[in-house]
Scaffold this motif. Structure first.
Motif, PDB file in Angstrom:
ATOM      1  N   SER A 192      64.787  25.672  67.620  1.00 53.50           N
ATOM      2  CA  SER A 192      64.944  27.004  68.207  1.00 53.50           C
ATOM      3  C   SER A 192      63.818  27.899  67.708  1.00 53.50           C
ATOM      4  N   THR A 193      62.982  28.362  68.628  1.00 50.12           N
ATOM      5  CA  THR A 193      61.886  29.250  68.212  1.00 50.12           C
ATOM      6  C   THR A 193      62.459  30.552  67.653  1.00 50.12           C
ATOM      7  N   GLY A 194      63.595  31.009  68.203  1.00 47.05           N
ATOM      8  CA  GLY A 194      64.235  32.226  67.679  1.00 47.05           C
ATOM      9  C   GLY A 194      64.612  32.035  66.211  1.00 47.05           C
ATOM     10  N   LEU A 222      61.449  31.927  64.093  1.00 41.10           N
ATOM     11  CA  LEU A 222      60.854  33.261  63.933  1.00 41.10           C
ATOM     12  C   LEU A 222      61.693  34.121  62.984  1.00 41.10           C
ATOM     13  N   ARG A 223      63.024  34.014  63.102  1.00 39.89           N
ATOM     14  CA  ARG A 223      63.886  34.799  62.191  1.00 39.89           C
ATOM     15  C   ARG A 223      63.663  34.357  60.745  1.00 39.89           C
ATOM     16  N   ALA A 224      63.460  33.047  60.536  1.00 43.35           N
ATOM     17  CA  ALA A 224      63.190  32.544  59.176  1.00 43.35           C
ATOM     18  C   ALA A 224      61.854  33.098  58.678  1.00 43.35           C
ATOM     19  N   GLY A 245      63.483  43.427  71.353  1.00 45.32           N
ATOM     20  CA  GLY A 245      63.884  42.547  72.454  1.00 45.32           C
ATOM     21  C   GLY A 245      62.727  42.061  73.318  1.00 45.32           C
ATOM     22  N   GLY A 246      61.495  42.215  72.828  1.00 49.55           N
ATOM     23  CA  GLY A 246      60.329  41.740  73.586  1.00 49.55           C
ATOM     24  C   GLY A 246      60.007  40.286  73.270  1.00 49.55           C
ATOM     25  N   LEU A 247      58.930  39.786  73.870  1.00 53.62           N
ATOM     26  CA  LEU A 247      58.523  38.401  73.622  1.00 53.62           C
ATOM     27  C   LEU A 247      57.330  38.354  72.668  1.00 53.62           C
ATOM     28  N   ASP A 280      65.227  24.924  72.231  1.00 53.86           N
ATOM     29  CA  ASP A 280      66.177  25.997  72.548  1.00 53.86           C
ATOM     30  C   ASP A 280      65.423  27.323  72.419  1.00 53.86           C
ATOM     31  N   GLY A 281      65.212  28.001  73.544  1.00 48.24           N
ATOM     32  CA  GLY A 281      64.492  29.287  73.502  1.00 48.24           C
ATOM     33  C   GLY A 281      62.989  29.129  73.683  1.00 48.24           C
ATOM     34  N   PHE A 282      62.559  27.942  73.975  1.00 49.33           N
ATOM     35  CA  PHE A 282      61.149  27.648  74.246  1.00 49.33           C
ATOM     36  C   PHE A 282      61.102  26.542  75.308  1.00 49.33           C
TER      37      PHE A 282
HETATM   38  P1  AMP Z   1      66.448  33.736  70.614  1.00 54.26           P
HETATM   39  O1  AMP Z   1      67.097  33.439  69.304  1.00 54.26           O
HETATM   40  O2  AMP Z   1      66.000  32.502  71.331  1.00 54.26           O
HETATM   41  O3  AMP Z   1      67.265  34.653  71.483  1.00 54.26           O
HETATM   42  O4  AMP Z   1      65.094  34.531  70.277  1.00 54.26           O
HETATM   43  C1  AMP Z   1      65.127  35.788  69.614  1.00 54.26           C
HETATM   44  C2  AMP Z   1      63.812  36.524  69.825  1.00 54.26           C
HETATM   45  O5  AMP Z   1      62.730  35.759  69.284  1.00 54.26           O
HETATM   46  C3  AMP Z   1      63.425  36.746  71.279  1.00 54.26           C
HETATM   47  O6  AMP Z   1      64.035  37.900  71.836  1.00 54.26           O
HETATM   48  C4  AMP Z   1      61.910  36.906  71.155  1.00 54.26           C
HETATM   49  O7  AMP Z   1      61.562  38.172  70.623  1.00 54.26           O
HETATM   50  C5  AMP Z   1      61.577  35.869  70.096  1.00 54.26           C
HETATM   51  N1  AMP Z   1      61.300  34.536  70.701  1.00 54.26           N
HETATM   52  C6  AMP Z   1      62.029  33.389  70.519  1.00 54.26           C
HETATM   53  N2  AMP Z   1      61.490  32.378  71.216  1.00 54.26           N
HETATM   54  C7  AMP Z   1      60.405  32.870  71.853  1.00 54.26           C
HETATM   55  C8  AMP Z   1      59.451  32.332  72.741  1.00 54.26           C
HETATM   56  N3  AMP Z   1      59.497  31.032  73.129  1.00 54.26           N
HETATM   57  N4  AMP Z   1      58.458  33.154  73.202  1.00 54.26           N
HETATM   58  C9  AMP Z   1      58.395  34.446  72.835  1.00 54.26           C
HETATM   59  N5  AMP Z   1      59.264  35.039  72.008  1.00 54.26           N
HETATM   60  C10 AMP Z   1      60.280  34.262  71.509  1.00 54.26           C
END
Ligand code: AMP
Length: 193
Positions: free
Chosen positions: A30-32, A35-37, A56-58, A84-86
């Protein structure tokens, strides 16, 4: 099994990925979560991503593609993975195709959880409340304002990713409004079919 799970925020990708991880013994990437880590650890990527995520941006394609390219090269992803999320943009999807082809690999399936926007807002409010009830900290972007932005980002940039995979004949749609067990069953059927 190399799998992508698509769907709007709050569609249940995390829940279903966790189940698929157990079923196929492959990691959920999960990229989310990554990124959180990074935000928590205060790494340079985390510092760059935090404000974007909170709003809430990308995060930029360059950052997330770099993270995923490194992660799928790890030994535990050798036999497969669930993304998941990518990818969340067509550019990310194209880059993923290139990265996999360079390794002589391809995706086995792309499953999209289909859920309508109204149900999503109700789900995200429930998820935040359940987190509070467990005494845990609610995600900074699980509030109605940031969630609206995440949904907008989804429609503006991520919905087109479905079209990308559809044109390749790889997309399998599943009704994400059904109860969790029924969704799991439908995913298993889609993957077997
Ligand atoms: P998620 O946990 O997948 O809902 O991701 C949380 C946040 O992380 C998203 O709202 C984006 O800000 C960032 N994020 C996660 N995955 C991506 C991705 N593949 N591309 C861009 N931003 C991402």
């Amino acid at each position: 099994m190399r799998l992508v799970l698509l769907g709007p925020p709050g569609a249940g990708k995390g829940t279903q990925s966790t189940r698929l991880q157990e079923r196929y013994s492959i990691p959920q990437l999960s990229t989310g979560d990554m990124l959180r880590a990074a935000v928590k650890a205060g790494t340079p990527i985390g510092l760059q991503a935090k404000a974007i995520m909170d709003a809430g941006g990308l995060v930029s394609d360059e950052i997330v593609v770099g993270i995923i390219a490194d992660r799928i090269s790890e030994p535990d992803a050798k036999n497969g993975f669930i993304l998941d999320g990518f990818p969340r943009t067509v550019k990310q999807a194209e880059e993923l195709t290139t990265i996999l082809h360079e390794k002589g690999m391809d995706l086995d399936a792309v499953v999209e959880l289909e859920v309508d926007d109204k149900a999503l807002l109700a789900r995200i409010e429930k998820r935040a409340q359940e987190t509070i009830d467990r005494g845990e900290t609610v995600r900074a972007d699980d509030n109605p304002e940031a969630f609206k932005k995440r949904l907008e980002a989804y429609h503006a940039q991520t919905a087109a990713v479905s079209g990308y995979y559809k044109s390749k004949g790889a997309l399998k749609g599943v009704d994400g409004m059904a109860p969790i067990d029924a969704v799991s069953k439908a995913i298993a059927q889609a993957l077997a079919g």
